[in-house]
Design an enzyme around this catalytic site. Structure first.
Site, PDB file in Angstrom:
ATOM      1  N   GLU A   1       8.756 -41.058 -28.328  1.00 18.32           N
ATOM      2  CA  GLU A   1       7.660 -41.078 -27.363  1.00 18.32           C
ATOM      3  C   GLU A   1       8.082 -41.701 -26.037  1.00 18.32           C
ATOM      4  O   GLU A   1       7.624 -41.298 -24.977  1.00 18.32           O
ATOM      5  CB  GLU A   1       6.460 -41.833 -27.933  1.00 18.32           C
TER       6      GLU A   1
ATOM      7  N   ARG B   1      14.561 -33.494 -20.672  1.00 16.37           N
ATOM      8  CA  ARG B   1      13.592 -33.827 -21.703  1.00 16.37           C
ATOM      9  C   ARG B   1      14.271 -33.760 -23.059  1.00 16.37           C
ATOM     10  O   ARG B   1      15.023 -32.834 -23.343  1.00 16.37           O
ATOM     11  CB  ARG B   1      12.391 -32.865 -21.671  1.00 16.37           C
TER      12      ARG B   1
ATOM     13  N   GLY C   1      17.014 -42.015 -15.577  1.00 19.59           N
ATOM     14  CA  GLY C   1      17.280 -40.982 -14.574  1.00 19.59           C
ATOM     15  C   GLY C   1      16.476 -41.127 -13.296  1.00 19.59           C
ATOM     16  O   GLY C   1      17.001 -40.961 -12.193  1.00 19.59           O
TER      17      GLY C   1
ATOM     18  N   HIS D   1      16.894 -43.734 -20.637  1.00 18.74           N
ATOM     19  CA  HIS D   1      15.931 -42.998 -19.813  1.00 18.74           C
ATOM     20  C   HIS D   1      15.801 -43.621 -18.428  1.00 18.74           C
ATOM     21  O   HIS D   1      14.713 -44.030 -17.998  1.00 18.74           O
ATOM     22  CB  HIS D   1      14.572 -42.949 -20.512  1.00 18.74           C
TER      23      HIS D   1
END
Length: 313
Positions: A246, A217, A267, A265
């Site tokens: 966001e 995160r 993953g 992002h």
């Protein structure tokens, strides 16, 4: 998975490419018993107060930080979420980024595209290096197992678990982990007490030859402090699949740096990971429509609409 949902009942789709506003969602889902939402769709207080037919708000992801669970509970609406089926995918990405950083794969490939005979640099082996993992959850356990199998010394900090005598894994204090790690991977859950867990103070304790890898995160890492640490040469580099925006993507200013590898992002974007959460979401909806509390329920004791109640007992 849409076809499986349609077998359960009538499905109303959001045909927009963007998330619906609360007013749009209330209007579209006016006669719906269940809302199935992605991670960008907010579950705000007004949604639960105005959607009188709504029984459940089902998030097809783990993260529910933009869902007002307290407001949902006050209105008797169930909130449910999927489990972390992306653990192996994220652990594998972390491993790939570690290899890239240690061997300079991305930078070498880019130089080779530009030059006929690019210079070569001596890389670092993972075998014999020290991995420091903060958080021994689903992803952490997977990554530690892979790293130990590769011959890495593995240090773990997690005050909430006790790790057994696993070969190659040492449970240590955070200070020892920060000082000793060649590769630091924070995998703690995102919550107020872990916001900016990796801050300027933590970065100063790391080796100058160490790398930071964040695939969990964005809130775990102070991005301003990281940029300053890279500018000052306090650490050797970083790999980021997440950021504080966001959409959880790393900021462009860090992605453009030569000492940073940034991915948008990705993953959990593998077919098995996506299938796991989609299939689980369908099963949750089936349970809800049959009046059963599904696995992944967050506020089951407050969800009185699930049992047909019109007000709190």
């Amino acid at each position: 998975m849409l076809s499986k949902l349609q077998l359960l009942g009538d499905v109303v789709l959001n045909e927009k490419q963007a998330p619906l506003s609360t007013d749009e969602l209330v209007d579209l889902a006016r006669n719906c018993a269940v809302i199935v939402a992605d991670s960008r769709t907010r579950g705000e207080r007004r949604l639960f107060e105005l959607s009188t037919n709504l029984v459940a708000f089902v998030r097809g992801h783990v993260d529910i930080r933009n869902v007002d669970v307290e407001a949902a509970s006050a209105s008797g609406v169930l909130v449910a979420r999927a489990s972390a089926g992306y653990g192996p995918a994220v652990a594998e990405l972390a491993l790939g980024l570690m290899i890239d950083l240690s061997r300079g794969i991305t930078s070498a490939a880019q130089r080779y595209r530009r030059e006929t005979e690019p210079g070569r640099e001596v890389g670092r082996q993972l075998s014999g290096s020290v991995l420091g993992v903060i958080g021994y959850g689903h992803i952490g356990r997977g990554l530690c197992g892979i790293a130990a199998a590769l011959g890495m010394r593995v240090l773990v900090f997690d005050p909430h678990v006790t790790i057994g005598p696993d070969a190659g894994i040492e449970q240590v204090a955070l200070e020892e982990l920060l000082i000793g790690a060649d590769f630091l991977v924070p995998l703690a859950p995102a919550m107020p007490e872990t916001t900016n867990l990796i801050d300027a103070k933590a970065l100063r304790r790391m080796k100058r030859t160490a790398f930071l890898i964040n695939v969990s995160r964005g809130e775990l890492v102070d991005e301003i402090a990281l940029e300053a640490a890279l500018d000052a040469g306090l650490i050797a580099g970083a790999a980021l699949d997440v950021g504080t925006a966001e959409n959880q993507m790393p900021p462009a200013r860090l992605a453009r740096r030569d000492d940073v590898i940034a991915t948008p992002h990705i993953g959990g974007l593998t077919a098995p990971a996506i299938w796991h959460q989609a299939a689980e979401t369908v099963e949750q909806v089936a349970d809800i429509l049959n009046g059963r509390l599904p696995p992944g329920a967050v506020n089951g004791s407050s969800a009185y609409r699930l049992s047909g109640g019109s007000r709190r007992p």
